[in-house]
Design an enzyme around this catalytic site. Structure first.
Site, PDB file in Angstrom:
ATOM      1  N   TYR A 132       0.854  -1.184   0.000  1.00  0.00           N
ATOM      2  CA  TYR A 132       0.000   0.000   0.000  1.00  0.00           C
ATOM      3  C   TYR A 132       0.889   1.233   0.000  1.00  0.00           C
ATOM      4  O   TYR A 132       1.913   1.282   0.703  1.00  0.00           O
ATOM      5  CB  TYR A 132      -0.896   0.018   1.239  1.00  0.00           C
ATOM      6  N   GLU A 220      -3.466   7.697  -3.926  1.00  0.00           N
ATOM      7  CA  GLU A 220      -3.453   6.421  -3.221  1.00  0.00           C
ATOM      8  C   GLU A 220      -3.257   5.288  -4.219  1.00  0.00           C
ATOM      9  O   GLU A 220      -3.993   5.188  -5.209  1.00  0.00           O
ATOM     10  CB  GLU A 220      -4.747   6.207  -2.449  1.00  0.00           C
TER      11      GLU A 220
END
Length: 412
Positions: A132, A220
């Site tokens: 991530y 993101e």
């Protein structure tokens, strides 16, 4: 402002962020045509909505209400989700036909879901690891923050909640920017070595350049994947932008999808009002963001639920106030309205004029409590009192919150 994954990837390509090849489609035939331009033997068909959790989401009409409820909570549900694998061009076409025009329910959309009008078709890859990565503005430190975790994928929220130590953070210098040494150190913490870490450093610096160059508020990448060939690739991408800087990026502003936005928020923007729809039943009309937050807090304190955040600003006129009132009353969930004004530049009599005009225009079918303090407060209260309308006026915020919560509960 938010954009779709396929749009985000189009922008990231300009900054040499490593991505897989792909293309958008609005019909099953277009989806199959895009797949024919991409290497196989596996293709990924992705629903394009402004919400995460698409893979675990479920489509209305495909599964039972109980399974939709599970999907809206982020739980594993029966049925196929909004991200599907295909092993042939025909399967790509069939997957597209099964997804387009349907409503996808995910944890981030809530039970109402979002309509899927566009798909993104992408070639597959051999995934060795999922991570991530995100970049955003840390307002506490007033710096751009790069954060990453070796535990990427759909469970990143659980990681942040239960294992925050698994998320690594570095802050870019306001003058010199993000240093390669910072990205390299983060890569070591994430388990990268040798050429993989060099690829991660290049990736992180490219994301930083995109973030700054496009005036983003967030980028993101979830998941960020390492392939079996050692490549570091953005498998998914979400980007949001600073609305105040969009004038510098007309190409980005044209990517705005109004179908994905709340109609009331679109209407509010036309009047330069700050509006966010919420799930409660007490409408709020306030001047000043801080006072609006305090108003919502005290409504919760007295047992109510705010239906919106609405800041008319410090210099709104009567027309803007009337527009704000109309936006609130259009929400069928609103069972009561609290107007809370502390007049400085904003005069209380201006608020009173706007409220009276709006009530006369749209009618008043729910309880209305108005709390005024500040400039021209007596004149404002006098106008409300002489209007002949069923408006409750109070002087103190606690009294106002208690009055509107009580009125809504009695009405229910």
């Amino acid at each position: 402002m938010k954009i779709h994954e396929f749009q985000a990837k189009e922008l990231l390509r300009r900054y040499n962020v490593p991505l897989l090849s792909g293309g958008a489609a609005k019909t099953p035939l277009e989806a199959a045509a895009v797949a024919q331009t991409l290497p196989g033997p596996i293709w990924v068909v992705k629903s394009q909505i402004h919400a995460g959790g698409r893979g675990m989401g479920r489509f209305v009409g495909d599964v039972s209400d109980a399974e939709l409820d599970k999907a809206s909570k982020g739980e594993k549900a029966e049925g196929k989700g909004g991200v599907r694998l295909a092993k042939s061009h025909a399967e790509v076409r069939d997957a597209a036909a099964a997804m387009l025009g349907k409503r996808l329910v995910t944890k981030q959309t809530g039970r109402e879901g979002r309509d899927v009008g566009t798909l993104y078709i992408e070639g597959g890859c051999e995934i060795a690891r999922e991570l991530y990565l995100a970049m955003l503005l840390d307002r506490t430190n007033n710096r751009i923050l790069l954060m990453a975790s070796s535990e990427g994928g759909v469970e990143i929220e659980e990681t942040a909640l239960h294992r925050p130590e698994a998320i690594f953070k570095v802050w870019a210098d306001p003058i010199t920017g993000l240093g390669a040494w910072q990205a390299r150190d983060m890569g070591f913490h994430l388990g990268f070595k040798g050429k993989e870490n060099a690829a991660f450093v290049k990736f992180a610096l490219a994301i930083y350049d995109a973030y700054v160059g496009l005036d983003c508020s967030m980028v993101e990448i979830n998941p960020l994947v390492v392939t079996k060939q050692g490549e570091v690739i953005a498998l998914d991408a979400k980007m949001t932008f600073d609305d105040n800087a969009l004038y510098r990026h007309p190409d980005v502003e044209r990517m705005r999808d109004l179908h994905e936005e709340e109609p009331a928020e679109i209407e509010a923007a036309k009047w330069n009002l700050s509006f966010v729809k919420l799930d409660g039943d007490i409408g709020c009309l306030v001047n000043g963001a801080g006072l609006a937050m305090s108003t919502m807090d005290i409504i919760k304190f007295y047992g109510g639920d705010p239906a919106n955040f609405l800041d008319v600003g410090g210099g709104a006129n009567a027309e803007q106030v009337a527009a704000a009132f109309r936006i609130i009353t259009r929400d069928p969930n609103v069972k009561g309205i609290l107007v809370n004004i502390f007049g400085g530049i904003m005069k209380c009599d201006t608020i009173a004029d706007g409220v009276i005009a709006a009530v006369k225009e749209v009618g008043l079918k729910v309880p209305l409590v108005v709390r005024l303090q500040g400039t021209n407060v007596e004149l404002g209260r006098e106008k409300l009192a002489s209007s002949g309308l069923n408006i409750v006026t109070v002087a103190h915020l606690e009294e106002a919150a208690e009055a509107i919560v009580s009125a809504v509960k009695k009405g229910a």
